[in-house]
Write a protein that holds these residues in place. Structure first.
Motif, PDB file in Angstrom:
ATOM      1  N   THR A 192       0.829  -1.209   0.000  1.00 20.04           N
ATOM      2  CA  THR A 192       0.000   0.000   0.000  1.00 20.04           C
ATOM      3  C   THR A 192       0.859   1.254   0.000  1.00 20.04           C
ATOM      4  O   THR A 192       0.579   2.217  -0.735  1.00 20.04           O
ATOM      5  N   ALA A 193       1.912   1.261   0.821  1.00 14.51           N
ATOM      6  CA  ALA A 193       2.795   2.425   0.890  1.00 14.51           C
ATOM      7  C   ALA A 193       3.483   2.664  -0.450  1.00 14.51           C
ATOM      8  O   ALA A 193       3.592   3.811  -0.911  1.00 14.51           O
ATOM      9  N   PHE A 194       3.941   1.576  -1.081  1.00 15.49           N
ATOM     10  CA  PHE A 194       4.613   1.706  -2.379  1.00 15.49           C
ATOM     11  C   PHE A 194       3.685   2.332  -3.416  1.00 15.49           C
ATOM     12  O   PHE A 194       4.050   3.290  -4.111  1.00 15.49           O
ATOM     13  N   ILE A 195       2.485   1.789  -3.531  1.00  9.95           N
ATOM     14  CA  ILE A 195       1.540   2.289  -4.532  1.00  9.95           C
ATOM     15  C   ILE A 195       1.147   3.729  -4.227  1.00  9.95           C
ATOM     16  O   ILE A 195       1.149   4.593  -5.118  1.00  9.95           O
ATOM     17  N   ALA A 196       0.794   4.000  -2.972  1.00  8.47           N
ATOM     18  CA  ALA A 196       0.309   5.328  -2.611  1.00  8.47           C
ATOM     19  C   ALA A 196       1.369   6.401  -2.836  1.00  8.47           C
ATOM     20  O   ALA A 196       1.083   7.477  -3.372  1.00  8.47           O
ATOM     21  N   ILE A 197       2.618   6.104  -2.456  1.00  8.41           N
ATOM     22  CA  ILE A 197       3.666   7.123  -2.551  1.00  8.41           C
ATOM     23  C   ILE A 197       4.123   7.309  -3.992  1.00  8.41           C
ATOM     24  O   ILE A 197       4.183   8.433  -4.496  1.00  8.41           O
ATOM     25  N   TYR A 198       4.442   6.213  -4.686  1.00 10.18           N
ATOM     26  CA  TYR A 198       4.959   6.349  -6.051  1.00 10.18           C
ATOM     27  C   TYR A 198       3.912   6.917  -7.001  1.00 10.18           C
ATOM     28  O   TYR A 198       4.216   7.764  -7.847  1.00 10.18           O
ATOM     29  N   VAL A 199       2.674   6.449  -6.883  1.00 12.70           N
ATOM     30  CA  VAL A 199       1.626   6.962  -7.762  1.00 12.70           C
ATOM     31  C   VAL A 199       1.184   8.352  -7.302  1.00 12.70           C
ATOM     32  O   VAL A 199       0.928   9.241  -8.125  1.00 12.70           O
ATOM     33  N   GLY A 200       1.146   8.548  -5.991  1.00 13.32           N
ATOM     34  CA  GLY A 200       0.664   9.817  -5.450  1.00 13.32           C
ATOM     35  C   GLY A 200       1.505  11.013  -5.850  1.00 13.32           C
ATOM     36  O   GLY A 200       0.977  12.066  -6.216  1.00 13.32           O
ATOM     37  N   ILE A 201       2.840  10.868  -5.807  1.00  8.92           N
ATOM     38  CA  ILE A 201       3.684  12.020  -6.122  1.00  8.92           C
ATOM     39  C   ILE A 201       3.697  12.352  -7.607  1.00  8.92           C
ATOM     40  O   ILE A 201       4.135  13.433  -8.009  1.00  8.92           O
ATOM     41  N   GLN A 202       3.213  11.407  -8.443  1.00  8.35           N
ATOM     42  CA  GLN A 202       3.151  11.671  -9.875  1.00  8.35           C
ATOM     43  C   GLN A 202       1.741  12.019 -10.346  1.00  8.35           C
ATOM     44  O   GLN A 202       1.510  12.220 -11.538  1.00  8.35           O
ATOM     45  N   ARG A 203       0.828  12.112  -9.393  1.00  8.19           N
ATOM     46  CA  ARG A 203      -0.578  12.339  -9.750  1.00  8.19           C
ATOM     47  C   ARG A 203      -0.785  13.714 -10.368  1.00  8.19           C
ATOM     48  O   ARG A 203      -1.428  13.852 -11.407  1.00  8.19           O
ATOM     49  N   SER A 204      -0.258  14.732  -9.754  1.00  2.75           N
ATOM     50  CA  SER A 204      -0.379  16.087 -10.297  1.00  2.75           C
ATOM     51  C   SER A 204       0.846  16.899  -9.876  1.00  2.75           C
ATOM     52  O   SER A 204       0.743  17.804  -9.060  1.00  2.75           O
ATOM     53  N   PRO A 205       2.017  16.532 -10.406  1.00  2.00           N
ATOM     54  CA  PRO A 205       3.235  17.241  -9.993  1.00  2.00           C
ATOM     55  C   PRO A 205       3.202  18.700 -10.423  1.00  2.00           C
ATOM     56  O   PRO A 205       2.741  19.038 -11.520  1.00  2.00           O
ATOM     57  N   ALA A 206       3.663  19.557  -9.540  1.00  2.00           N
ATOM     58  CA  ALA A 206       3.702  20.988  -9.833  1.00  2.00           C
ATOM     59  C   ALA A 206       4.955  21.571  -9.201  1.00  2.00           C
ATOM     60  O   ALA A 206       5.359  21.160  -8.104  1.00  2.00           O
ATOM     61  N   PRO A 207       5.599  22.501  -9.875  1.00  2.99           N
ATOM     62  CA  PRO A 207       6.819  23.096  -9.315  1.00  2.99           C
ATOM     63  C   PRO A 207       6.530  23.854  -8.028  1.00  2.99           C
ATOM     64  O   PRO A 207       5.481  24.477  -7.877  1.00  2.99           O
ATOM     65  N   LEU A 208       7.485  23.788  -7.116  1.00  5.12           N
ATOM     66  CA  LEU A 208       7.371  24.484  -5.843  1.00  5.12           C
ATOM     67  C   LEU A 208       8.732  25.087  -5.516  1.00  5.12           C
ATOM     68  O   LEU A 208       9.686  24.379  -5.245  1.00  5.12           O
ATOM     69  N   HIS A 209       8.823  26.412  -5.581  1.00  4.51           N
ATOM     70  CA  HIS A 209      10.070  27.138  -5.313  1.00  4.51           C
ATOM     71  C   HIS A 209      11.187  26.728  -6.279  1.00  4.51           C
ATOM     72  O   HIS A 209      12.326  26.521  -5.875  1.00  4.51           O
ATOM     73  N   LEU A 210      10.843  26.592  -7.530  1.00  3.75           N
ATOM     74  CA  LEU A 210      11.829  26.284  -8.563  1.00  3.75           C
ATOM     75  C   LEU A 210      12.824  27.448  -8.656  1.00  3.75           C
ATOM     76  O   LEU A 210      12.415  28.588  -8.888  1.00  3.75           O
ATOM     77  N   PRO A 211      14.118  27.205  -8.464  1.00  6.92           N
ATOM     78  CA  PRO A 211      15.078  28.318  -8.414  1.00  6.92           C
ATOM     79  C   PRO A 211      15.406  28.879  -9.804  1.00  6.92           C
ATOM     80  O   PRO A 211      15.893  28.163 -10.677  1.00  6.92           O
ATOM     81  N   LEU A 212      15.136  30.164  -9.998  1.00  5.77           N
ATOM     82  CA  LEU A 212      15.437  30.858 -11.239  1.00  5.77           C
ATOM     83  C   LEU A 212      16.340  32.057 -10.952  1.00  5.77           C
ATOM     84  O   LEU A 212      16.140  32.757  -9.962  1.00  5.77           O
ATOM     85  N   ALA A 213      17.321  32.268 -11.817  1.00  4.38           N
ATOM     86  CA  ALA A 213      18.151  33.465 -11.760  1.00  4.38           C
ATOM     87  C   ALA A 213      17.647  34.422 -12.837  1.00  4.38           C
ATOM     88  O   ALA A 213      17.646  34.073 -14.021  1.00  4.38           O
ATOM     89  N   VAL A 214      17.202  35.598 -12.438  1.00  2.00           N
ATOM     90  CA  VAL A 214      16.586  36.534 -13.368  1.00  2.00           C
ATOM     91  C   VAL A 214      17.386  37.839 -13.338  1.00  2.00           C
ATOM     92  O   VAL A 214      17.671  38.385 -12.274  1.00  2.00           O
ATOM     93  N   VAL A 215      17.701  38.335 -14.527  1.00  2.00           N
ATOM     94  CA  VAL A 215      18.538  39.533 -14.658  1.00  2.00           C
ATOM     95  C   VAL A 215      17.677  40.791 -14.553  1.00  2.00           C
ATOM     96  O   VAL A 215      16.708  40.954 -15.299  1.00  2.00           O
TER      97      VAL A 215
END
Length: 346
Positions: A33-56
């Motif tokens: 259950t843990a394997f299925i829930a975690i591996y499938v869960g984190i790929q269910r709707s991945p979205a960037p969070l604090h993606l580091p960008l260097a902007v001029v």
């Protein structure tokens, strides 16, 4: 001629202990259950969070942070060269700059992984489209030729983690047949061997991982030692429950949030919180840092692996000492049910 019924024979087989098989079924169910829930869960709707960008420049940096919100963490830099240096050192996924009134330059690190670099590209494309700008792209740190999907680090780390866990589990089960020091020798020797073998196959032979061979071998050896000694320690202190805990923590959660299949900045907040402090995540970071980003952040990851290995080794020894002390204490107490004369027998 008649034969005695098996249940009436002199050496009758013991009856089934239902608690034994129920515990095994429940353990397997929890792990699956843990394997299925975690591996499938984190790929269910991945979205960037604090993606580091260097902007001029301050205007573009402010507009980018305001427009993209928590999806990115913007670092304002004074020039594109400063931004590209951050990308090449692994401190940013991409550098963004206005190089002309209608042109937006986007220099990124493909070696951050397809999920992370792809998310950065999608976000910056959205900014460019909204502002009516033409986007120019350049991959400053591409993936290795024989690692086009960026998954080799995951498979190597997973292989070392799984084999080291299996070894430690087997040695724990054979504790009554193999002395403790020999079990520790086996785990230490295996760590060196799997490190050398894994680094040789993934590096010089297949060309999938670009980290220098000695550093790659050392990283994999530390990963093996951390997983094996920790599994052995949990099994020694907690028994079967400890082995199950090792599976869930090190193999399932550790590999799922390692940042190899889904980039660290694409993981949910809980995944980011534990990724860097578990052995698989630390190993993936070290391998990629050495291979693509000059190893600027690899030493902290190696420190995490060394800490897990040392803690596991120490807890194994501590459990052994505690068990010896309990045995001596029990032997020093005469059993009232046994005649005193019998205590002299081995």
């Amino acid at each position: 001629m008649s034969f005695p019924h098996p249940a009436r024979a002199g050496n009758a087989a013991p009856g089934t202990q239902h608690s034994a098989w129920i515990a095994l079924v429940l353990t397997g169910l929890i792990i699956g259950t843990a394997f299925i829930a975690i591996y499938v869960g984190i790929q269910r709707s991945p979205a960037p969070l604090h993606l580091p960008l260097a902007v001029v420049g301050e205007p573009l940096a402010t507009a980018t942070q305001k427009g993209l919100g928590d999806a990115v963490t913007v670092t304002e830099v004074t020039s594109l060269s400063e931004g590209t240096q951050m990308v090449q050192n692994g401190a940013a996924v991409a550098a963004v700059a206005l190089t002309a009134p209608t042109t937006l330059q986007f220099d990124y690190a493909g070696a951050k992984g397809l999920s992370e670099s792809g998310a950065a590209r999608a976000l910056v494309h959205g900014v460019a489209d909204h502002a009516g700008l033409t986007l120019q792209e350049k991959d400053l740190v591409p993936l290795a030729q024989y690692d086009s999907r960026g998954l080799s680090a995951f498979y190597v780390v997973f292989g070392v983690t799984l084999s080291s866990f299996v070894l430690a589990q087997g040695l724990t089960g054979a504790a009554d047949k193999i002395r403790l020091r020999h079990r520790l020798y086996a785990m230490g020797g295996f760590a060196v061997l799997i490190g050398v073998v894994g680094a040789t196959i993934a590096g010089p032979i297949l060309g999938a991982l670009t980290a220098p061979w000695p550093l790659l071998a050392a990283t994999l050896a530390l990963l093996s030692a951390s997983v094996a000694f920790t599994t052995k320690a949990l099994g020694a202190w907690l028994g079967p429950a400890g082995i199950a805990l090792a599976v869930i923590t090190l193999t399932i959660v550790g590999n799922a949030v390692s940042g190899a299949t889904i980039g660290y900045d694409i993981l949910p907040s809980w995944g980011q919180a534990v990724s860097a402090i578990l052995p698989p995540g630390a190993a993936v970071r070290a391998v990629n840092d050495y291979g693509y980003f000059n190893g600027t952040a690899a030493w902290s990851s190696l420190g995490v692996l060394a800490l897990w290995a040392a803690a596991g080794f120490g807890l194994v020894l501590l459990c052994s000492v505690a068990r010896v002390n309990r045995t001596k204490s029990a032997e020093s107490q005469p059993n009232p049910e046994i005649p005193e004369a019998d205590l002299t027998h081995p």
